[in-house]
Design a protein around this motif. Structure first.
Motif, PDB file in Angstrom:
ATOM      1  N   THR A 125       6.577  19.828  14.965  1.00 33.49           N
ATOM      2  CA  THR A 125       5.880  20.948  14.413  1.00 33.49           C
ATOM      3  C   THR A 125       4.785  21.581  15.011  1.00 33.49           C
ATOM      4  O   THR A 125       4.207  22.378  14.763  1.00 33.49           O
ATOM      5  N   ARG A 126       4.438  20.852  16.121  1.00 33.18           N
ATOM      6  CA  ARG A 126       2.904  21.328  16.832  1.00 33.18           C
ATOM      7  C   ARG A 126       3.361  22.405  17.780  1.00 33.18           C
ATOM      8  O   ARG A 126       3.324  22.232  18.922  1.00 33.18           O
ATOM      9  N   VAL A 127       3.331  23.751  17.110  1.00 33.05           N
ATOM     10  CA  VAL A 127       3.498  24.792  18.066  1.00 33.05           C
ATOM     11  C   VAL A 127       2.383  25.753  18.143  1.00 33.05           C
ATOM     12  O   VAL A 127       1.643  26.107  17.189  1.00 33.05           O
ATOM     13  N   ARG A 128       1.917  26.034  19.520  1.00 35.29           N
ATOM     14  CA  ARG A 128       0.756  26.714  19.819  1.00 35.29           C
ATOM     15  C   ARG A 128       1.405  28.278  19.667  1.00 35.29           C
ATOM     16  O   ARG A 128       0.252  28.937  19.474  1.00 35.29           O
ATOM     17  N   LYS A 129       2.498  28.521  20.269  1.00 33.42           N
ATOM     18  CA  LYS A 129       2.491  29.988  20.274  1.00 33.42           C
ATOM     19  C   LYS A 129       4.293  30.462  20.249  1.00 33.42           C
ATOM     20  O   LYS A 129       5.007  29.476  20.650  1.00 33.42           O
ATOM     21  N   VAL A 130       4.659  31.415  19.625  1.00 34.37           N
ATOM     22  CA  VAL A 130       5.955  31.648  19.278  1.00 34.37           C
ATOM     23  C   VAL A 130       5.929  33.235  20.101  1.00 34.37           C
ATOM     24  O   VAL A 130       5.262  33.953  19.364  1.00 34.37           O
ATOM     25  N   GLU A 131       6.760  33.656  20.801  1.00 30.05           N
ATOM     26  CA  GLU A 131       7.038  34.928  21.452  1.00 30.05           C
ATOM     27  C   GLU A 131       8.222  35.288  21.502  1.00 30.05           C
ATOM     28  O   GLU A 131       9.237  34.549  22.114  1.00 30.05           O
ATOM     29  N   PRO A 132       8.628  36.580  21.409  1.00 31.43           N
ATOM     30  CA  PRO A 132       9.916  37.052  21.933  1.00 31.43           C
ATOM     31  C   PRO A 132      10.317  36.863  23.418  1.00 31.43           C
ATOM     32  O   PRO A 132       9.382  37.119  24.030  1.00 31.43           O
ATOM     33  N   ALA A 133      11.409  36.630  23.681  1.00 27.10           N
ATOM     34  CA  ALA A 133      11.786  36.343  25.225  1.00 27.10           C
ATOM     35  C   ALA A 133      13.008  37.267  25.540  1.00 27.10           C
ATOM     36  O   ALA A 133      13.662  36.910  26.544  1.00 27.10           O
ATOM     37  N   GLY A 134      13.159  38.218  24.801  1.00 30.95           N
ATOM     38  CA  GLY A 134      14.237  39.385  25.202  1.00 30.95           C
ATOM     39  C   GLY A 134      15.430  38.958  24.569  1.00 30.95           C
ATOM     40  O   GLY A 134      15.600  38.187  23.427  1.00 30.95           O
TER      41      GLY A 134
END
Length: 321
Positions: free
Chosen positions: A15-24
């Motif tokens: 669960t060590r997540v630095r960033k979540v971003e939409p990818a289309g």
């Protein structure tokens, strides 16, 4: 928590997540429905493009299953995870490895590579041709219940058994504390997760959910004195579809047998064939990598001239999915 599961032992929390971003998105573009009719798609000349994920071309789709063709031109540069669907990668051409948090899984031509949903993976090909048929299933991929005894083993007499299934080999255990991206597919939506470490930091796992291969040439066909119906070719099943292997086999042995399929209508399903190799006795004009669609509600059967041509045949070398 009510069906099959696996427990995976990581060096670090996943669960060590630095960033979540939409990818289309990978949008579904549907052709106009038109008339109810048979279709023949020739995919052998599909140009190579993308990698084992981005190079996929959607051919046929409904709520239960989507069929893609893929001829990767490049290696997969980013880890990938399908969050909503199971995947079967049928390897028409090529060999290589499926690298996952369960370890390394080698594949070769005519392997079905079954990938459970939420498996993070990267496909790594050896030098040479690369050609895939991808089956994306909304339901869980399993085996026909009639092949299994009450204890979960394959019955003696089933067309394949446990010895024909190959799971991951060596663990990868990548202790790499660097940012790593994973492309996650959730239906048409794509999301890019940047993890604080490589997710293949696994030192062990146990359970009943993991990727595996089964080679189509290990399918043992069931034959008879007269033509047997398609369910005898069944290999996998899901709640919404089945996958069959039309393998090389002896043909019907009765002296008066018609050795090509009888005309029939599918009343509860659509029938799709992907032609892999050999000469398909009931069809004219099909070629390697042809895809035929025989929809529900209207009959289909042997092409003119194929019944007579089959009379003296004792064996077929066809392979189709």
């Amino acid at each position: 928590f009510s069906r099959a599961y696996s427990i995976v032992y990581h060096l670090r929390p996943p669960t060590r997540v630095r960033k979540v971003e939409p990818a289309g998105e990978h949008p579904v573009e549907l052709a106009p429905p038109g008339a109810l009719r048979h279709h023949h798609l020739k995919t052998g000349a599909l140009p190579a493009a993308g990698d084992a994920v981005t190079g996929r071309v959607r051919l046929l789709t409904n709520a239960d299953v989507t069929l893609w063709r893929c001829r990767p031109a490049t290696d997969q540069s980013e880890l990938y995870r399908n969050a909503r669907a199971e995947e079967i990668l049928f390897v028409h051409r090529g060999s290589g490895r499926l690298l996952t948090h369960f370890g390394r899984l080698d594949f070769k031509p005519f392997d079905y590579v079954v990938v459970p949903r939420c498996t993070t993976y990267r496909v790594e090909f050896d030098p040479g041709p690369r050609d895939l048929l991808v089956i994306e299933s909304a339901g869980t991929v399993g085996f026909p219940k009639r092949y299994l005894n009450p204890d979960g083993q394959f019955r003696l007499g089933a067309p394949f058994g446990e010895r024909d299934l190959h799971g991951p080999g060596e663990l990868l255990t990548l202790d790499d504390d660097r940012d790593t991206t994973v492309l996650v597919k959730d239906g048409p939506r794509l999301t890019r997760y940047t993890l604080a470490h490589h997710p293949f930091d696994v030192v062990g796992w146990d359970g009943c959910v993991y990727p595996f291969t089964f080679n189509a040439d290990d399918f043992e066909p069931i034959t008879g004195t007269v033509h047997q119906p398609p369910p005898i070719h069944q290999t996998f099943e899901t709640p919404g579809c089945v996958v069959c292997t039309f393998a090389p086999r002896m043909l019907d042995t009765h002296p008066d047998a018609i050795k090509v399929p009888y005309a029939h209508s599918n009343v509860e399903s659509d029938e799709v064939l992907y032609y892999v190799r050999g000469k398909f006795g009931s069809r004219r004009g099909v070629e390697e990598a042809s895809v035929t669609l025989h929809p529900h509600g209207i009959p289909h059967g042997p092409h003119p001239g194929t019944i007579v041509a089959s009379r003296d045949q004792t064996r077929t070398d066809e392979l189709a999915v």
